[in-house]
Design an enzyme around this catalytic site. Sequence first.
Site, mmCIF file in Angstrom:
data_model
loop_
_atom_site.group_PDB
_atom_site.id
_atom_site.type_symbol
_atom_site.label_atom_id
_atom_site.label_comp_id
_atom_site.label_asym_id
_atom_site.label_seq_id
_atom_site.Cartn_x
_atom_site.Cartn_y
_atom_site.Cartn_z
ATOM 1 N N GLY A 1 11.368 -48.936 101.113
ATOM 2 C CA GLY A 1 12.627 -48.196 101.162
ATOM 3 C C GLY A 1 13.275 -48.263 102.537
ATOM 4 O O GLY A 1 12.689 -48.766 103.505
ATOM 5 N N ARG B 1 5.727 -50.943 90.943
ATOM 6 C CA ARG B 1 6.810 -51.895 90.654
ATOM 7 C C ARG B 1 7.189 -52.728 91.884
ATOM 8 O O ARG B 1 7.817 -53.780 91.752
ATOM 9 C CB ARG B 1 8.043 -51.169 90.112
ATOM 10 C CG ARG B 1 8.776 -50.308 91.109
ATOM 11 C CD ARG B 1 10.022 -49.685 90.497
ATOM 12 N NE ARG B 1 10.750 -48.872 91.446
ATOM 13 C CZ ARG B 1 10.518 -47.589 91.670
ATOM 14 N NH1 ARG B 1 9.561 -46.966 90.996
ATOM 15 N NH2 ARG B 1 11.231 -46.924 92.558
ATOM 16 N N SER B 2 6.825 -52.245 93.090
ATOM 17 C CA SER B 2 7.116 -53.008 94.310
ATOM 18 C C SER B 2 5.872 -53.679 94.869
ATOM 19 O O SER B 2 5.899 -54.201 95.987
ATOM 20 C CB SER B 2 7.716 -52.079 95.378
ATOM 21 O OG SER B 2 8.905 -51.495 94.929
ATOM 22 N N ARG C 1 8.642 -28.543 103.975
ATOM 23 C CA ARG C 1 9.343 -28.059 105.168
ATOM 24 C C ARG C 1 9.338 -26.537 105.295
ATOM 25 O O ARG C 1 9.397 -26.007 106.400
ATOM 26 C CB ARG C 1 10.789 -28.555 105.157
ATOM 27 C CG ARG C 1 10.924 -30.042 105.370
ATOM 28 C CD ARG C 1 12.354 -30.488 105.202
ATOM 29 N NE ARG C 1 12.485 -31.947 105.261
ATOM 30 C CZ ARG C 1 13.528 -32.615 104.809
ATOM 31 N NH1 ARG C 1 14.563 -31.958 104.289
ATOM 32 N NH2 ARG C 1 13.562 -33.920 104.884
ATOM 33 N N CYS D 1 17.546 -34.844 107.996
ATOM 34 C CA CYS D 1 18.186 -35.698 109.001
ATOM 35 C C CYS D 1 19.292 -34.984 109.768
ATOM 36 O O CYS D 1 19.404 -35.125 110.990
ATOM 37 C CB CYS D 1 18.730 -36.960 108.337
ATOM 38 S SG CYS D 1 19.655 -36.684 106.817
ATOM 39 N N SER E 1 23.649 -43.744 103.636
ATOM 40 C CA SER E 1 22.236 -44.128 103.717
ATOM 41 C C SER E 1 21.320 -42.927 103.586
ATOM 42 O O SER E 1 20.140 -43.076 103.246
ATOM 43 C CB SER E 1 21.950 -44.853 105.035
ATOM 44 O OG SER E 1 22.315 -44.055 106.142
ATOM 45 N N HIS F 1 24.963 -40.222 111.006
ATOM 46 C CA HIS F 1 25.509 -38.896 110.687
ATOM 47 C C HIS F 1 26.249 -38.337 111.896
ATOM 48 O O HIS F 1 25.796 -38.487 113.039
ATOM 49 C CB HIS F 1 24.386 -37.913 110.333
ATOM 50 C CG HIS F 1 23.756 -38.143 108.998
ATOM 51 N ND1 HIS F 1 24.170 -39.108 108.107
ATOM 52 C CD2 HIS F 1 22.717 -37.490 108.395
ATOM 53 C CE1 HIS F 1 23.418 -39.042 107.020
ATOM 54 N NE2 HIS F 1 22.530 -38.080 107.175
ATOM 55 N N ASN G 1 20.870 -41.714 111.345
ATOM 56 C CA ASN G 1 20.076 -40.833 110.483
ATOM 57 C C ASN G 1 18.803 -41.479 109.970
ATOM 58 O O ASN G 1 17.834 -40.787 109.633
ATOM 59 C CB ASN G 1 20.916 -40.355 109.300
ATOM 60 C CG ASN G 1 21.488 -41.493 108.494
ATOM 61 O OD1 ASN G 1 22.345 -42.241 108.977
ATOM 62 N ND2 ASN G 1 21.034 -41.648 107.261
#
Length: 340
Positions: free
Chosen positions: A12, A39-40, A99, A130, A160, A243, A316
Amino acid sequence: MGYKVVVAGATGNVGREMLNILAERQFPADEVVALASRRSLGTEVSYGDKTLRTRDIEGFDFTGYDIALFAIGSEPTKKYAPLAASQGCVVIDNSSLYRYDPQIPLIVPEVNPDAVEGYAKKNIIANPNCSTAQMVVALKPLHDRARIKRVVVSTYQSVSGAGKEGMDELWDQTKAVYNPTSDVPPKKFQKQIAFNVIPQIDVFLDSGETKEEWKMVAETKKIMDPAIKVTATCVRVPVFVGHSEAVNVEFEDFLDEDEARDILREAPGVMVIDKREPGGYVTPIECVGDYATFVSRIRQDSTVENGLNLWVVSDNLRKGAALNAVQIAELLGSRCLKKG
């Protein structure tokens, strides 16, 4: 001797940046493993001048690994993070899952490094949102000087932040605007993002704020000071990476704009670019690939007794995600873990 490191979600946007930054900063790793979903499986990713072939996270044994950087989203994290932690590997998680857990530290190394000592409670550390990360880097040195009472922030967040699908949607819709035979309806976003702005990031809560706005409030309080009042409006804009934030700060004590500028120039992780002339500030496209959080447009707010306005910009994918996670790993290594 170095550490054995796992990057989960290595294919990713954030996972690839984690690998890049581990290599760029020469993190002391004897071994780096790239994990992805089935799948990856087998996808090749870059780690410095090396190429790693991804392994399947399903069934992976984290025993013997020191640190795992997670960038796989909340649902898979719920399954794999406790497993990794139970096998003795410290998880640094980029999702929002942990978090707000009081037993799990939420860390921005320039702001609350001492919190890393709390990792041992669950062997998990949370990486902040972010938009929160870059804001608190800029605010903490000012808070130490004059005590912040209230923050009003409006964000201008790049696509993104919504992953590869968000970036693809902006790209495809932008092309479609110039092709009258093409139509790319919104899928990732609620409305067309090309040549538009969308005042919604994440879902709406009963209060009327979005979850992204709530995150900025809750995380700023946990990372910096629970007494700070925060209100946020978070907006998605047609920018690929970077950002931006317009931040209004009210302090308990008076803080002159020139002193604030001097404080920020000396602050870790901050770069001040603030010339009162056309172009004398930083925009998102200029911060891409950089480690710093940039602060511009520092000026007094004459509508309150002790107020300042700031313009805060950062990559970001870096400070807002991958860089902060690697910095946490560095902090963990220097303070808590033994190599090898």
